[in-house]
Design an enzyme around this catalytic site. Structure first.
Site, short mmCIF file in Angstrom:
data_model
loop_
_atom_site.label_atom_id
_atom_site.label_comp_id
_atom_site.label_asym_id
_atom_site.label_seq_id
_atom_site.Cartn_x
_atom_site.Cartn_y
_atom_site.Cartn_z
N TYR A 123 0.81 -1.23 0.00
CA TYR A 123 0.00 0.00 0.00
C TYR A 123 0.84 1.27 0.00
O TYR A 123 0.33 2.34 0.30
CB TYR A 123 -0.95 -0.01 1.20
CG TYR A 123 -2.12 -0.96 1.01
CD1 TYR A 123 -1.91 -2.33 1.02
CD2 TYR A 123 -3.41 -0.48 0.81
CE1 TYR A 123 -2.96 -3.21 0.84
CE2 TYR A 123 -4.47 -1.36 0.63
CZ TYR A 123 -4.23 -2.73 0.64
OH TYR A 123 -5.27 -3.59 0.46
N LYS A 169 1.87 -15.80 4.16
CA LYS A 169 2.08 -16.71 3.03
C LYS A 169 3.59 -16.93 2.92
O LYS A 169 4.20 -16.79 1.85
CB LYS A 169 1.49 -16.06 1.76
CG LYS A 169 1.47 -16.91 0.53
CD LYS A 169 0.30 -17.85 0.45
CE LYS A 169 0.41 -18.76 -0.76
NZ LYS A 169 -0.56 -19.86 -0.77
N ASP A 201 -4.47 -18.44 2.50
CA ASP A 201 -5.55 -19.11 1.74
C ASP A 201 -6.33 -20.06 2.66
O ASP A 201 -7.57 -20.13 2.59
CB ASP A 201 -5.02 -19.84 0.49
CG ASP A 201 -3.63 -20.43 0.64
OD1 ASP A 201 -2.93 -20.04 1.60
OD2 ASP A 201 -3.24 -21.29 -0.17
N ASP A 225 -7.03 -6.51 4.54
CA ASP A 225 -8.04 -5.78 3.77
C ASP A 225 -9.05 -6.77 3.18
O ASP A 225 -10.27 -6.63 3.32
CB ASP A 225 -7.31 -5.01 2.65
CG ASP A 225 -8.19 -3.97 1.98
OD1 ASP A 225 -9.36 -3.85 2.37
OD2 ASP A 225 -7.71 -3.29 1.06
N ASP A 229 -13.25 -7.96 4.57
CA ASP A 229 -14.52 -7.93 3.82
C ASP A 229 -15.17 -9.31 3.85
O ASP A 229 -16.41 -9.42 3.93
CB ASP A 229 -14.29 -7.48 2.36
CG ASP A 229 -14.49 -5.97 2.19
OD1 ASP A 229 -14.13 -5.23 3.14
OD2 ASP A 229 -15.02 -5.53 1.15
#
Ligand code: NAD
Length: 342
Positions: A123, A169, A201, A225, A229
């Protein structure tokens, strides 16, 4: 003490839900000096910038900010996200996002928190195009990781949480996520809490299958992020989720959702995410200024929201027919009842 709060109403449904939160705050007796800050797409269309430099110092002079969502535009050449800019400017390294299932009957009760690192990783806007190829720089530093990890463990300890899980990850991103993971386990030794890990994952799968197993999750920026959601989907609606962006000196509180163009201006946005964000604001101010009155107000708001949700009266996205205003009024009425028992 009189507090000064920056109000960034934002785009789309932002002004509608921020106005609900301010109404609730004033009805419970939190009188603040609100400083209006213009930011977002409408300002960009007018002035060519989504946030003016001078507004940053106005925000800084306040004790904290309450913010609505701000639109970001897709693709190259568009303006930098105001959210990213604010988080970096104030070094708001913690993104605090609690998810408690109060309405989704498809799932058992769960109550977990996602702590997302908020200032670095993908970001930073460090991206380049070389014609047929584009490159982004993914930076994870030990210092920023230590800050988010120690904040999460301290929060867990203080709030009687038992387990802190790092999401990464590191099997593929061995250097960047490897550093995030190693720093997490190094820090974890300082705390008498269960510390474990999950690959991102697998975290997505496990969140959908058995969300009740999670307690506190700590993630680099992008995974947090996306997973938040997903978590909002599990609780039933993005409109139910509040959040806080916290640094050492400053904090900005905002609902998790975006500008929701599809329902903007219709008066049907769910204000609960913004209202819960305002209760997190009160908690943060209470701790910073040792003002116990505000901690009580915060509890009153969160309990009132829970009680109202038990009535199963919802806004449209949850299958109900309440307007933003109806739901705000119901919550205000409930705060009066709840206040009496404190
Ligand atoms: P969104 O959150 O705006 O909308 C996703 C879905 O959730 C839509 O169907 C919307 O109607 C619904 N929804 C969102 N908030 C709701 C509420 N309060 N009540 C009822 N339903 C609600 O996500 P998006 O469409 O991916 O993003 C739209 C814009 O918002 C983009 O420009 C994005 O960058 C921006 N955004 C800003 C922030 C922020 O400022 N913090 C956060 C997320 C997205």
């Amino acid at each position: 003490m009189g507090y000064k709060i920056a109000l960034i109403r934002g785009d789309g449904v932002g002004p509608e839900v921020v106005s609900s939160a301010v109404q609730v705050l004033s009805e419970i007796g939190f009188y603040a000096d609100y400083v209006e800050i213009r930011a977002g797409l409408s300002l960009f269309k007018e002035m060519g910038k989504p946030l003016e430099e001078v507004e940053l110092s106005k925000i800084k002079e306040c004790d904290a900010a309450l913010k609505g969502p701000i639109a970001t535009l897709l693709g190259p050449g568009t303006y930098t996200s105001v959210n990213v800019l604010l988080r970096k400017y104030f070094n708001l390294y913690v993104n605090f996002r609690p998810f408690e299932n109060l309405v989704n009957e498809k799932y058992p009760y769960f109550n977990f928190i996602i702590f997302r690192e908020n200032t670095e990783e993908l970001y930073t806007g460090a991206e380049w195009n070389f014609g047929e190829a584009s490159v982004a720089l993914r930076v994870i530093t030990k210092k920023a990781t230590q800050k988010i990890v120690s904040y999460s463990f301290n929060y867990a300890l203080k709030n009687d949480r038992k387990r802190v899980t790092v999401v990464h990850k590191a099997n593929i991103l061995k250097e960047t996520d490897g550093l995030f993971r190693d720093t997490f386990f190094e820090e974890s030794k300082k705390y008498p809490l269960q510390a474990d890990e999950i690959i991102v994952d697998s975290a997505a799968y496990q969140l959908v299958k058995n969300p009740e197993q999670f307690d506190v999750l700590v993630t680099p920026n992008l995974y947090g992020d996306i997973l938040s959601d997903l978590a909002a989907g599990l609780v039933g609606s993005l409109g139910l989720c509040g959040s806080a962006n916290i640094g050492d000196k400053y904090a900005i509180f905002e609902p998790v959702h975006g500008v929701a163009w599809d329902i903007a201006g219709k008066g049907i946005a769910n204000p609960i995410g913004a209202i819960l964000s305002s209760s997190y604001l009160l908690d943060w101010l209470s701790e910073k200024h040792n003002d116990k009155r505000l901690a009580k107000y915060s509890k009153v708001i969160s309990l009132a929201v829970k009680n109202v949700l038990k009535l199963k009266k919802f806004t449209k996205e949850l299958g109900g027919n309440l307007t933003t205003e109806d739901l705000t009024k119901l919550i205000i009425t409930e705060t009066k009842k709840v206040e009496a028992i404190f």
